[in-house]
Design an enzyme around this catalytic site. Structure first.
Site, PDB file in Angstrom:
ATOM      1  N   ASP A 150      16.223  -4.421  16.401  1.00  0.00           N
ATOM      2  CA  ASP A 150      15.650  -4.125  17.720  1.00  0.00           C
ATOM      3  C   ASP A 150      14.545  -3.070  17.669  1.00  0.00           C
ATOM      4  O   ASP A 150      14.258  -2.413  18.653  1.00  0.00           O
ATOM      5  CB  ASP A 150      16.758  -3.651  18.662  1.00  0.00           C
ATOM      6  CG  ASP A 150      17.477  -2.401  18.134  1.00  0.00           C
ATOM      7  OD1 ASP A 150      17.225  -2.031  16.964  1.00  0.00           O
ATOM      8  OD2 ASP A 150      18.282  -1.818  18.875  1.00  0.00           O
ATOM      9  N   GLY A 171       7.021  -4.723   7.989  1.00  0.00           N
ATOM     10  CA  GLY A 171       8.229  -4.322   8.709  1.00  0.00           C
ATOM     11  C   GLY A 171       9.440  -3.992   7.873  1.00  0.00           C
ATOM     12  O   GLY A 171      10.525  -3.748   8.419  1.00  0.00           O
ATOM     13  N   ASP A 173      12.220  -1.866   5.886  1.00  0.00           N
ATOM     14  CA  ASP A 173      12.739  -0.551   6.263  1.00  0.00           C
ATOM     15  C   ASP A 173      13.973  -0.190   5.438  1.00  0.00           C
ATOM     16  O   ASP A 173      14.447  -0.975   4.604  1.00  0.00           O
ATOM     17  CB  ASP A 173      13.045  -0.496   7.760  1.00  0.00           C
ATOM     18  CG  ASP A 173      13.918  -1.650   8.241  1.00  0.00           C
ATOM     19  OD1 ASP A 173      14.833  -2.054   7.498  1.00  0.00           O
ATOM     20  OD2 ASP A 173      13.677  -2.164   9.353  1.00  0.00           O
ATOM     21  N   HIS A 246      -0.432  16.186  -3.577  1.00  0.00           N
ATOM     22  CA  HIS A 246      -1.308  16.129  -2.413  1.00  0.00           C
ATOM     23  C   HIS A 246      -0.476  15.778  -1.187  1.00  0.00           C
ATOM     24  O   HIS A 246       0.712  15.478  -1.291  1.00  0.00           O
ATOM     25  CB  HIS A 246      -2.413  15.089  -2.620  1.00  0.00           C
ATOM     26  CG  HIS A 246      -1.880  13.729  -2.945  1.00  0.00           C
ATOM     27  ND1 HIS A 246      -1.621  13.329  -4.243  1.00  0.00           N
ATOM     28  CD2 HIS A 246      -1.518  12.690  -2.148  1.00  0.00           C
ATOM     29  CE1 HIS A 246      -1.134  12.091  -4.229  1.00  0.00           C
ATOM     30  NE2 HIS A 246      -1.056  11.682  -2.973  1.00  0.00           N
ATOM     31  N   ARG A 324      11.172  11.077  -8.721  1.00  0.00           N
ATOM     32  CA  ARG A 324      10.028  10.556  -9.476  1.00  0.00           C
ATOM     33  C   ARG A 324       8.811  11.310  -8.957  1.00  0.00           C
ATOM     34  O   ARG A 324       8.565  11.377  -7.745  1.00  0.00           O
ATOM     35  CB  ARG A 324       9.892   9.053  -9.264  1.00  0.00           C
ATOM     36  CG  ARG A 324       8.683   8.409  -9.949  1.00  0.00           C
ATOM     37  CD  ARG A 324       7.508   8.299  -8.990  1.00  0.00           C
ATOM     38  NE  ARG A 324       6.414   7.482  -9.528  1.00  0.00           N
ATOM     39  CZ  ARG A 324       5.237   7.345  -8.940  1.00  0.00           C
ATOM     40  NH1 ARG A 324       4.966   7.973  -7.805  1.00  0.00           N
ATOM     41  NH2 ARG A 324       4.310   6.580  -9.473  1.00  0.00           N
ATOM     42  N   ASP A 326       5.036  11.943  -8.306  1.00  0.00           N
ATOM     43  CA  ASP A 326       3.758  11.244  -8.182  1.00  0.00           C
ATOM     44  C   ASP A 326       2.618  12.097  -8.729  1.00  0.00           C
ATOM     45  O   ASP A 326       2.567  13.310  -8.509  1.00  0.00           O
ATOM     46  CB  ASP A 326       3.512  10.917  -6.704  1.00  0.00           C
ATOM     47  CG  ASP A 326       2.294  10.041  -6.490  1.00  0.00           C
ATOM     48  OD1 ASP A 326       2.238   8.957  -7.081  1.00  0.00           O
ATOM     49  OD2 ASP A 326       1.398  10.460  -5.731  1.00  0.00           O
ATOM     50  N   GLU A 355       5.227  10.749 -13.285  1.00  0.00           N
ATOM     51  CA  GLU A 355       4.293   9.625 -13.341  1.00  0.00           C
ATOM     52  C   GLU A 355       3.121  10.028 -14.227  1.00  0.00           C
ATOM     53  O   GLU A 355       2.068  10.434 -13.754  1.00  0.00           O
ATOM     54  CB  GLU A 355       3.788   9.228 -11.950  1.00  0.00           C
ATOM     55  CG  GLU A 355       2.940   7.959 -11.989  1.00  0.00           C
ATOM     56  CD  GLU A 355       1.866   7.871 -10.908  1.00  0.00           C
ATOM     57  OE1 GLU A 355       1.239   6.810 -10.790  1.00  0.00           O
ATOM     58  OE2 GLU A 355       1.641   8.870 -10.194  1.00  0.00           O
ATOM     59  N   HIS A 421       4.426  -1.037  -8.489  1.00  0.00           N
ATOM     60  CA  HIS A 421       3.539  -1.133  -7.321  1.00  0.00           C
ATOM     61  C   HIS A 421       2.105  -0.721  -7.658  1.00  0.00           C
ATOM     62  O   HIS A 421       1.211  -0.890  -6.830  1.00  0.00           O
ATOM     63  CB  HIS A 421       4.074  -0.248  -6.195  1.00  0.00           C
ATOM     64  CG  HIS A 421       4.041   1.214  -6.506  1.00  0.00           C
ATOM     65  ND1 HIS A 421       4.934   1.822  -7.376  1.00  0.00           N
ATOM     66  CD2 HIS A 421       3.217   2.204  -6.085  1.00  0.00           C
ATOM     67  CE1 HIS A 421       4.662   3.104  -7.457  1.00  0.00           C
ATOM     68  NE2 HIS A 421       3.623   3.371  -6.688  1.00  0.00           N
ATOM     69  N   ASP A 422       1.882  -0.199  -8.866  1.00  0.00           N
ATOM     70  CA  ASP A 422       0.537   0.236  -9.276  1.00  0.00           C
ATOM     71  C   ASP A 422      -0.095  -0.673 -10.315  1.00  0.00           C
ATOM     72  O   ASP A 422      -1.158  -0.340 -10.851  1.00  0.00           O
ATOM     73  CB  ASP A 422       0.607   1.663  -9.827  1.00  0.00           C
ATOM     74  CG  ASP A 422       0.719   2.708  -8.729  1.00  0.00           C
ATOM     75  OD1 ASP A 422       0.166   2.484  -7.636  1.00  0.00           O
ATOM     76  OD2 ASP A 422       1.370   3.743  -8.953  1.00  0.00           O
ATOM     77  N   ARG A 470       2.089  -6.050  -3.908  1.00  0.00           N
ATOM     78  CA  ARG A 470       3.067  -5.526  -2.950  1.00  0.00           C
ATOM     79  C   ARG A 470       3.410  -6.589  -1.908  1.00  0.00           C
ATOM     80  O   ARG A 470       3.502  -6.313  -0.710  1.00  0.00           O
ATOM     81  CB  ARG A 470       2.516  -4.254  -2.307  1.00  0.00           C
ATOM     82  CG  ARG A 470       2.170  -3.176  -3.329  1.00  0.00           C
ATOM     83  CD  ARG A 470       1.421  -1.995  -2.739  1.00  0.00           C
ATOM     84  NE  ARG A 470       1.073  -1.039  -3.794  1.00  0.00           N
ATOM     85  CZ  ARG A 470       0.439   0.117  -3.575  1.00  0.00           C
ATOM     86  NH1 ARG A 470       0.068   0.448  -2.346  1.00  0.00           N
ATOM     87  NH2 ARG A 470       0.166   0.927  -4.582  1.00  0.00           N
TER      88      ARG A 470
END
Length: 593
Positions: A150, A171, A173, A246, A324, A326, A355, A421-422, A470
């Site tokens: 919802d 979407g 999550d 950062h 992890r 970054d 990383e 993902h990289d 991704r």
């Protein structure tokens, strides 16, 4: 003997203690040199002048240029002194801090022996023991599964399954992960690595504006707490992504600096060349060239406390199992030393994974990270399976070279991965050859360190470079290659085998086949992989545990099975036996088939 090829460095990856009573020594020599034997002569540094002990070292690893001799020594005294003796043509040559010599005067050894002056408990790199049997699953949360039925969907601009763009939102999550924990556990996964979960405007969440709140697209802090509790009930650890190099330009402290310049109490939280940040001139340090992600000044004590409080609070509140880090190689050694102390004080087995895409030995001495994302391993697998840059021999050499970059403790905690993902998806890199994916996964699961599966690998999810890597997880089971998924599950289960978990390792080429062995007192497990481009007839003795495209033709004899068969190109087999029993009989051409 090539004297220039000989190398040893005390108190380094060439000399490190596993505890106060066990020491590993390595000596590097030119790979083309074949000494009759290599010995280490040693004793307490206070009595080595009067008496010495001597033990022979083992030639354990070879890479393209060097061979490495190694020994594990039990110690009676933590004040340790030693020299090496290399035998060639019946004569022993000594190697000390003065280099190679024909003679050595032990009465004056205190001038030039190698030493570990004192093995202090605080200096020993202690493993997070659970990493030895860990099997990771990396989830890019936005594309895994939508579990909040919802929720406000007004931000979603990507139909599930369509190809993503840089600013797409589909979407996914945190409750979606919780709902799929049984599926994840069923793969043989016992550790999750989640990309960032904190408040950010992007889909990837590497531009964080609030480090204490779960991003609203992903759910709530309570949702995350439920995820960790449910994961722990299933024996699954949870590692989060720490973006401490950062932040987002929307971080309140940076917004204050934008408004007030040098008058802001947070001005020195960032690295600015001028009176205030100027986006047009980009007069402040950022991640890459992204003006919306200013770089922290991690030498500022206030920034250090801000970030350390974040790291510690998520451990204390939610019992997470690791961080992890970054862009960790752009943050100072000084900060990571403080970070490690604070994190380990709260949870000693909380793993810290940097990383770093390159040789990170300077960060991996036990005072900063535990390990890194092993992208050098990724590249070696790509060179062997995708690019054709390596044959079996070169692949074995490279894997040995990677092992020799670090200590045993670091190697045991490495996060080994084929993709993330990289990067492009490995399946896409190998032109959708699923047999090569399985063979590479077999290497990853047999290698020292924790394998990490990028979500969707088990269903052969495709993807080129970011953002194509991704894509959304396809939950339509009729689309899945069930045979592939079952094979991958069997490979991942190898991590629970005691030999693979803690045994030694040997990699080599036999003809043009790659052979990787893991061994211990319990026995030996051997992987044979064929990337030759041709079928190979293989003979061995043992019990085949797993295989892909190995056709067993003959079984005979008593005791250990004699096995002979054809291993197709892109195929592999894993057996319990001995690497010395692997014999490549002949190439098998199509006519003979």
């Amino acid at each position: 003997m090539n004297e220039q090829g000989i190398l040893h460095i005390p108190d380094s990856k060439f000399c490190f203690s596993l505890d106060t009573r066990r020491l590993v020594l390595r000596l590097r020599v030119d790979r083309r040199d074949r000494p009759e034997k290599v010995e280490v002569i040693y004793e307490s540094k206070y009595i080595i002048q009067q008496k010495q002990q001597c033990s022979e070292m083992e030639r354990k690893y070879e890479d393209r240029l060097y061979a490495y001799y190694e020994i594990l020594l039990p110690l009676q005294d933590v004040r340790f002194a030693y020299v090496f003796r290399i035998w060639e043509n019946g004569k022993g040559y000594y190697f000390s801090e003065d280099g190679l010599s024909e003679d050595y005067d032990f009465s004056l050894a205190y001038f030039n022996f190698f030493q570990l002056a004192y093995i202090n408990e605080a200096d020993i790199h202690k493993e997070a023991e659970w990493m030895r049997s860990a099997v990771f699953y990396e989830i890019f949360i936005e594309r895994f599964f939508c579990g909040i039925g919802d929720k406000d969907r007004s931000y979603i601009n990507l139909n599930w399954g369509d190809k993503p763009k840089p600013k797409s939102f589909a979407g996914g999550d945190i409750p979606g992960i919780t709902k799929k924990l049984d599926y994840i556990s069923g793969l043989g996964i016992n550790a999750l690595y989640l990309t960032p979960i904190f408040c950010a405007v992007s889909n990837h969440k590497y531009d964080i504006s609030d480090y204490h709140m779960i991003d609203g697209h992903f759910g709530t802090n309570e949702d995350f707490g439920k995820l960790v509790k449910q994961a722990h009930k299933r024996g699954i650890r949870v590692v989060l992504d720490a973006v401490f190099n950062h932040c987002s330009e929307l971080l309140p402290q940076f917004q204050d600096v934008l408004k007030r310049g040098k008058q802001s109490p947070y001005f020195d939280w960032f690295i600015i060349n001028g009176e205030k940040p100027d986006k047009d001139k980009l007069n402040y340090e950022v991640f890459a060239f992204c003006d919306y992600m200013p770089k922290f000044n991690t030498s500022n004590p206030e920034v250090q406390e801000f970030l350390l409080n974040i790291a510690v609070s998520w451990i204390k509140k939610y019992d997470i199992d690791g961080w992890r880090l970054d862009v960790s190689d752009e943050v100072s050694h000084d900060f990571w030393r403080i970070f490690r102390k604070r994190v380990k004080e709260v949870k000693a087995d909380c793993v810290i994974i940097g990383e770093n895409w390159h040789d990170a030995n300077s960060f991996l001495k036990g005072d900063q990270y535990d390990s890194i994302m092993n992208y050098a391993f990724t590249k070696a697998c790509l060179d062997y399976y995708a690019f054709g840059a390596f044959g079996a021999k070169e692949f074995a050499w490279k894997l040995n070279e990677l092992l020799m970059r670090n200590t045993d403790q670091v190697n045991a905690m490495m996060l080994n991965l084929l993709d993330s993902h990289d990067t492009d998806r490995f399946y896409t890199y190998v032109h959708k050859n699923k047999d090569r994916v399985l063979s590479a996964a077999a290497v990853m699961c047999m290698f020292v360190g924790a394998p990490c599966i990028y979500y969707g690998t088990e269903i052969l999810l495709e993807g080129g470079y970011d953002p194509d890597n991704r894509r959304c997880f396809d939950w339509e089971e009729e689309h899945w290659d069930q045979d592939f998924g079952n094979q991958l599950r069997k490979l991942l289960s190898l991590r629970q085998n005691g030999i693979v978990e803690s045994g030694g390792i040997s990699t080599m080429a036999k003809g043009d086949l790659f052979v990787l062995s893991r061994y211990s007192d319990e026995g030996e497990l051997v992987l044979v992989a064929n990337q030759s481009g041709e079928k190979r007839s293989v003979s061995l003795r043992g019990e085949v545990l797993l295989e892909n495209h190995f056709h067993n033709e003959e079984e005979s004899g008593k005791g250990p099975e004699k096995i002979q068969g054809n291993l197709e190109t892109d195929g592999f087999l894993i057996f319990k036996g001995s690497k010395d029993e692997v014999k490549v009989i002949k190439e098998v051409n199509e006519v003979e088939q």
